[in-house]
Design an enzyme around this catalytic site. Structure first.
Site, PDB file in Angstrom:
ATOM      1  N   ASP A 177       0.910  -1.148   0.000  1.00 14.26           N
ATOM      2  CA  ASP A 177       0.000   0.000   0.000  1.00 14.26           C
ATOM      3  C   ASP A 177       0.944   1.190   0.000  1.00 14.26           C
ATOM      4  O   ASP A 177       1.577   1.498   1.019  1.00 14.26           O
ATOM      5  CB  ASP A 177      -0.884   0.023   1.253  1.00 14.26           C
ATOM      6  CG  ASP A 177      -1.849   1.198   1.198  1.00 14.26           C
ATOM      7  OD1 ASP A 177      -1.420   2.303   0.833  1.00 14.26           O
ATOM      8  OD2 ASP A 177      -3.036   1.006   1.506  1.00 14.26           O
ATOM      9  N   HIS A 178       1.062   1.858  -1.151  1.00 13.03           N
ATOM     10  CA  HIS A 178       2.166   2.826  -1.264  1.00 13.03           C
ATOM     11  C   HIS A 178       2.006   3.995  -0.287  1.00 13.03           C
ATOM     12  O   HIS A 178       2.975   4.679   0.010  1.00 13.03           O
ATOM     13  CB  HIS A 178       2.367   3.280  -2.706  1.00 13.03           C
ATOM     14  CG  HIS A 178       1.395   4.304  -3.204  1.00 13.03           C
ATOM     15  ND1 HIS A 178       0.147   3.985  -3.630  1.00 13.03           N
ATOM     16  CD2 HIS A 178       1.499   5.655  -3.340  1.00 13.03           C
ATOM     17  CE1 HIS A 178      -0.485   5.093  -4.012  1.00 13.03           C
ATOM     18  NE2 HIS A 178       0.318   6.122  -3.846  1.00 13.03           N
ATOM     19  N   HIS A 240      -5.858   2.896   1.242  1.00 12.42           N
ATOM     20  CA  HIS A 240      -5.046   4.030   1.699  1.00 12.42           C
ATOM     21  C   HIS A 240      -5.664   4.758   2.898  1.00 12.42           C
ATOM     22  O   HIS A 240      -4.999   5.004   3.907  1.00 12.42           O
ATOM     23  CB  HIS A 240      -4.839   5.039   0.566  1.00 12.42           C
ATOM     24  CG  HIS A 240      -4.273   4.446  -0.689  1.00 12.42           C
ATOM     25  ND1 HIS A 240      -3.339   3.444  -0.687  1.00 12.42           N
ATOM     26  CD2 HIS A 240      -4.494   4.731  -2.001  1.00 12.42           C
ATOM     27  CE1 HIS A 240      -3.019   3.136  -1.942  1.00 12.42           C
ATOM     28  NE2 HIS A 240      -3.711   3.898  -2.747  1.00 12.42           N
TER      29      HIS A 240
HETATM   30  C1  BG6 Z   1      -3.729   4.758  -6.307  1.00 12.21           C
HETATM   31  C2  BG6 Z   1      -5.122   4.865  -6.839  1.00 12.21           C
HETATM   32  O1  BG6 Z   1      -3.609   3.648  -5.452  1.00 12.21           O
HETATM   33  O2  BG6 Z   1      -3.409   5.941  -5.572  1.00 12.21           O
HETATM   34  C3  BG6 Z   1      -5.267   6.099  -7.717  1.00 12.21           C
HETATM   35  O3  BG6 Z   1      -5.426   3.712  -7.603  1.00 12.21           O
HETATM   36  C4  BG6 Z   1      -4.816   7.340  -6.980  1.00 12.21           C
HETATM   37  O4  BG6 Z   1      -6.616   6.269  -8.144  1.00 12.21           O
HETATM   38  C5  BG6 Z   1      -3.443   7.131  -6.365  1.00 12.21           C
HETATM   39  O5  BG6 Z   1      -4.779   8.414  -7.910  1.00 12.21           O
HETATM   40  C6  BG6 Z   1      -3.079   8.301  -5.463  1.00 12.21           C
HETATM   41  O6  BG6 Z   1      -1.752   8.167  -5.045  1.00 12.21           O
HETATM   42  P1  BG6 Z   1      -0.885   9.449  -4.653  1.00 12.21           P
HETATM   43  O7  BG6 Z   1       0.402   8.865  -4.176  1.00 12.21           O
HETATM   44  O8  BG6 Z   1      -0.757  10.273  -5.899  1.00 12.21           O
HETATM   45  O9  BG6 Z   1      -1.656  10.158  -3.591  1.00 12.21           O
END
Ligand code: BG6
Ligand code: NDP
Length: 484
Positions: A177-178, A240
């Site tokens: 989960d980044h 997230h």
């Molecule tokens: C991804 C989603 O996991 O996270 C996307 O699938 C979203 O829809 C993105 O835009 C948002 O990531 P960050 O790091 O740009 O906030």
């Protein structure tokens, strides 16, 4: 402040889907940055794997182009890129067939850390796990990295967990989960558990409510077909926002180690109450004069998928009973801004009289952009005219506090990949955690599907549907402004 980069152990990292969008935009440029920082050993190897026919020279060219396109301009030093590319290889492998697997096995070295990144469609995760074992490629220390989405409901997540568990132990599985790799998200834990200041106040006795906002300005154009099968709940909340909620709400773990942290997060998810539909608002963005509406982007004029969602969550445990957690996320909102705001209760009694005004303290943690923290405190308005109170922010931007070192902070993918090599699972989701998150999410989705609920409209680049504002107004509260 000098930056302290500790090189990781020597490794062979195989990226299945090494020519795909995620690999080119995030994973490979991220690895290049780790190489530039000195964290990636000179002997480490990155092996791209996919079905298309490429030789190593062609793969290196793909990666060179990707680094140029997706890295900051000042990070692109031709000589450095050239040296980095020498550590790259390519193998043609079909996840669904037997071609290429023996070549991959022959390429892998013994006695180095081996990691396999599944950057392919989720329908291939099980096939990859099975073939890695069947061809004797993955030993008992090997790690697999699994991308999102991890299932689309509880049943599919369970099945995926079972498929992976046939071939790999839980200690070998790194579910990404980044958001957990973002610097400020980890800072949530540092702020909460590294300071004595906040913890005594971190409960329903002192906290009125908490708001978690992840607002994006982008729409879903370009990935509308995928997104329409998912929606904001599955795409953002189940993973997230749920992770952010857990880190804010969990009890202090006894140690910063994988199971201690993940046990506490799991308890939060299990303590979430079901939500009735009055406390959920879903929305879809409208067209502007020049840009399509959500339904046009999704390619379905009758789509009922949400590009925005706001929810009121309650956690039934001793610490949080009675304190609402308001979550919202959406596409095409007025700014790209993610923050967590802890809104404290008013002081119990004003010695200055009601006419002086009352102001609640708010601790806001800005996740992106302009990462930092602000504590809103009350002071006297300067000058004569009696005791009137105003709010002022105690503001801390991480970029200012860290100076040049802020530029060296690894992005989420870089950090997480290095954690895989180090064998540290703290910032990865455990199987039971993902399942618990789906177990909470599924009935909410089922409920609005059963009611054939239609998302509300909202203007593109606004704060979302009016009903989301009303949801808080009814309770005498208001959302914080969405601004960078
Ligand atoms: C991804 C989603 O996991 O996270 C996307 O699938 C979203 O829809 C993105 O835009 C948002 O990531 P960050 O790091 O740009 O906030
Ligand atoms: P892409 O479609 O861009 O890339 C897919 C990759 O998989 C290609 O390299 C493709 O190469 C390879 N591939 C396809 N079929 C096979 C097969 N049978 N055997 C071996 N390799 C195969 O996908 P993305 O990079 O966008 O996404 C990859 C994963 O990451 C998905 O799970 C996605 O949900 C997830 N993800 C992606 C994000 C993004 O921003 N792109 C963000 C978050 C998660 P070839 O066709 O040559 O085989």
């Amino acid at each position: 402040m000098a930056s302290r980069v500790i090189p990781v152990e020597d490794f062979d990292l195989v990226i299945f889907g090494g020519t795909g969008d995620l690999a080119r935009r995030k994973i490979l440029p991220g690895l290049y940055r780790r190489f530039c920082s000195g964290q990636m050993p000179e002997t480490a190897r990155i092996i791209g794997a996919a079905r298309s026919e490429h030789d190593t020279a062609e793969f290196r060219q793909i990666v060179r182009d990707a680094i140029r396109e997706f890295s900051k301009k000042n990070a692109c030093d031709d000589a450095l890129i050239g040296t980095f590319l020498e550590q790259l290889h390519y193998v043609q492998v079909d996840a669904k067939g037997e071609d290429g697997w023996d070549d991959l096995r022959d390429l892998m070295r013994k006695d180095v850390v081996k990691a396999y990144y599944f950057s392919v469609a989720p329908s291939l995760f099980g096939d990859l796990a099975e073939r890695l074992q069947a061809h004797g490629i993955a030993d008992e220390d090997a790690r697999i990295v699994v991308e999102k989405p991890f299932g689309r409901d509880l049943a599919s997540a369970k099945k995926l967990n079972q498929d992976l568990a046939k071939h790999f132990d839980e200690t070998q599985i790194y579910r990404i989960d980044h958001y957990l790799g973002k610097e400020t998200v980890q800072n949530l834990m540092a702020v909460r558990f590294g300071n004595i200041l906040f913890e005594p106040l971190w409960n329903s006795q002192y906290v009125d409510h908490i708001q978690i906002t992840v607002a994006e300005t982008v729409g879903v154009g370009g990935r509308g077909e995928y997104y329409d099968k998912s929606g904001a709940m599955r795409d953002m909340v189940q993973n997230h926002l749920m992770q952010l909620l857990c880190l804010i709400a969990m009890e202090p773990p006894s140690r910063f180690n994988p199971d201690a942290v993940r046990d506490e997060k799991l308890k939060v998810i299990r303590a979430l109450e079901p939500i009735d539909h009055h406390h959920i608002v879903r929305g879809q963005y409208d067209a502007t004069e020049t840009e399509p509406s959500y339904r046009e982007d999704a390619g379905d004029p009758r789509s009922r998928t949400e590009s925005f969602i706001a929810l009121r969550c309650m956690i039934s445990n001793w610490r949080w009973a009675g304190t609402p957690f308001y979550l919202r996320t959406g596409k095409k909102l007025k700014a790209r801004a993610s923050e967590i705001a802890v809104v404290f209760k008013d002081a119990p009694h004003s010695i200055f009289g009601e006419e002086a005004g009352r102001h609640a303290n708010v601790l806001s943690i800005r996740l992106q952009p302009n990462e930092g923290m602000t504590l809103k405190v009350t002071i006297k308005e300067p000058g004569p005219g009696g005791m009137r109170l105003i709010d002022v922010p105690l503001d801390m931007s991480f970029a200012d506090a860290l100076g040049e070192e802020a530029d060296d902070i690894p992005d989420a993918y870089e950090r997480l990949i290095m954690d895989v090599i180090r064998g540290n699972q703290t910032l990865f989701m455990r199987g039971d955690e993902v399942q618990a998150a789906w177990a909470w999410t599924d009935p909410l989705i089922e409920s609005w599907e059963a009611r054939s609920d239609v998302p509300k409209h909202y203007d593109a680049y606004s704060s979302g549907p009016e009903d989301a504002a009303m949801m808080l107004h009814r309770e005498g509260r208001r959302w914080r402004e969405i601004k960078e």
